[in-house]
Design a protein around this motif. Structure first.
Motif, PDB file in Angstrom:
ATOM      1  N   LEU A   1     129.199  49.914 -20.537  1.00 56.41           N
ATOM      2  CA  LEU A   1     128.833  48.574 -20.075  1.00 56.41           C
ATOM      3  C   LEU A   1     127.951  47.852 -21.072  1.00 56.41           C
ATOM      4  N   LEU A   2     128.181  46.560 -21.227  1.00 53.56           N
ATOM      5  CA  LEU A   2     127.190  45.695 -21.852  1.00 53.56           C
ATOM      6  C   LEU A   2     127.072  44.425 -21.026  1.00 53.56           C
ATOM      7  N   LEU A   3     125.847  43.926 -20.930  1.00 52.25           N
ATOM      8  CA  LEU A   3     125.596  42.642 -20.290  1.00 52.25           C
ATOM      9  C   LEU A   3     125.618  41.566 -21.359  1.00 52.25           C
ATOM     10  N   GLY A   4     126.458  40.550 -21.174  1.00 54.17           N
ATOM     11  CA  GLY A   4     126.627  39.548 -22.201  1.00 54.17           C
ATOM     12  C   GLY A   4     125.532  38.511 -22.243  1.00 54.17           C
ATOM     13  N   GLY A   5     125.027  38.115 -21.088  1.00 52.77           N
ATOM     14  CA  GLY A   5     124.052  37.039 -21.041  1.00 52.77           C
ATOM     15  C   GLY A   5     122.620  37.534 -21.066  1.00 52.77           C
ATOM     16  N   VAL A   6     121.807  36.933 -21.913  1.00 50.55           N
ATOM     17  CA  VAL A   6     120.395  37.323 -21.998  1.00 50.55           C
ATOM     18  C   VAL A   6     119.710  37.171 -20.644  1.00 50.55           C
ATOM     19  N   ALA A   7     120.093  36.157 -19.868  1.00 47.30           N
ATOM     20  CA  ALA A   7     119.445  35.908 -18.579  1.00 47.30           C
ATOM     21  C   ALA A   7     119.686  37.029 -17.582  1.00 47.30           C
ATOM     22  N   ASP A   8     120.730  37.834 -17.796  1.00 49.95           N
ATOM     23  CA  ASP A   8     121.031  38.928 -16.871  1.00 49.95           C
ATOM     24  C   ASP A   8     120.345  40.236 -17.257  1.00 49.95           C
TER      25      ASP A   8
END
Length: 265
Positions: free
Chosen positions: A185-192
């Protein structure tokens, strides 16, 4: 190993090793020690025996060596067709795994891969050709590893890989069991990042695997030991830290979420 490395966002890594491509690949040498021996001695299901054409073939050709395990099996069957699992409601919102389509998703995933915080673990920074090659290894493969966009509240915000850990070169490095399923998994958005979204979604996807893959008793992950936020996210999502494993490109924490304990953790 399926497309190497998996990372939950900035430093919440959830994957195997580092570098593009499908892990160490055929012919890689397992490290010395009990883990590799346990893997070779694992009791195989009838499905796995059939894949290799008989028990003798399985013993002679462990996952990751010689003929690829699962060759000839229709894509999707090895993971019980996760494209059809549908959306789930999580504390963060309605979430769904959507199969990656290169023509639609390449630009977005490439942008995520070039985020310095992501690139530090995935090592797939570069042009769209780099990302496309990584994706095609899975999309053109036999279904052992499948890439997805994670869509939360209607917005694509994460990249996932589900893979059969027991049919992967990773199985040489830990005592694999039939139908073990791995998560990257990677989270794309910095806000998340850094606010618990990764933990919430890891738990949700692990539950999806266990709900829709009745033969799977464990969900597996192997974040880099240096990535303490990732290890912490897995622990918070109900995974147990079980061992340190030496992979060809990193020392990893073997994280396991077991069906038997899913309601307790």
């Amino acid at each position: 190993m399926p497309p190497s490395d998996a990372r939950t966002g900035t430093s919440t890594n959830t994957g195997i090793g580092s570098g593009p491509g499908p892990g160490p690949g055929p012919g890689s040498t397992p490290p010395s020690g009990g883990a590799a021996e346990d893997t070779l001695d694992l009791r195989l299901s009838e499905e796995l025996v059939a894949m290799f054409g008989g028990s003798d073939a399985v013993t002679a050709t462990p996952p990751g060596a010689g003929t690829p395990p699962g060759a000839g099996i229709p894509a999707g069957d090895l993971l019980d067709t996760p494209a059809g699992w549908g959306p789930v409601t999580t504390p963060a919102g309605v979430f769904q795994l959507v199969p990656v389509r290169i023509e639609r998703d390449l630009e977005l995933i490439t942008r995520w891969m070039n985020d310095p915080a992501v690139a530090a673990f995935w090592e797939l920074a570069g042009t769209e050709d780099v990302t496309a090659a990584h994706l095609r290894l899975q999309l053109d493969g036999d279904g052992r590893s499948v890439p997805f966009l994670g869509v939360l509240g209607g917005t694509p915000m994460s990249y996932w890989e589900l893979y059969r850990a027991d049919l992967d070169p990773l199985a040489r490095h830990y005592p694999a069991r039939p139908h073990d399923t791995g998560i990257h998994l990677l989270l794309g958005g910095v806000a998340d990042r850094g606010r618990g979204v990764g933990t919430t979604l890891l738990r949700a996807v692990a539950d999806l695997v266990l709900d829709h893959r009745p033969r799977c008793g464990r969900v597996i992950a192997e974040p880099d030991l240096r990535n303490t936020p990732s290890v912490s996210a897995f622990l918070s999502a109900g995974f147990r830290y079980t061992a340190e494993v030496d992979l060809p490109d990193k020392r990893a924490a073997l994280m396991v979420r077991e069906r038997a304990f899913r309601d307790l953790m």
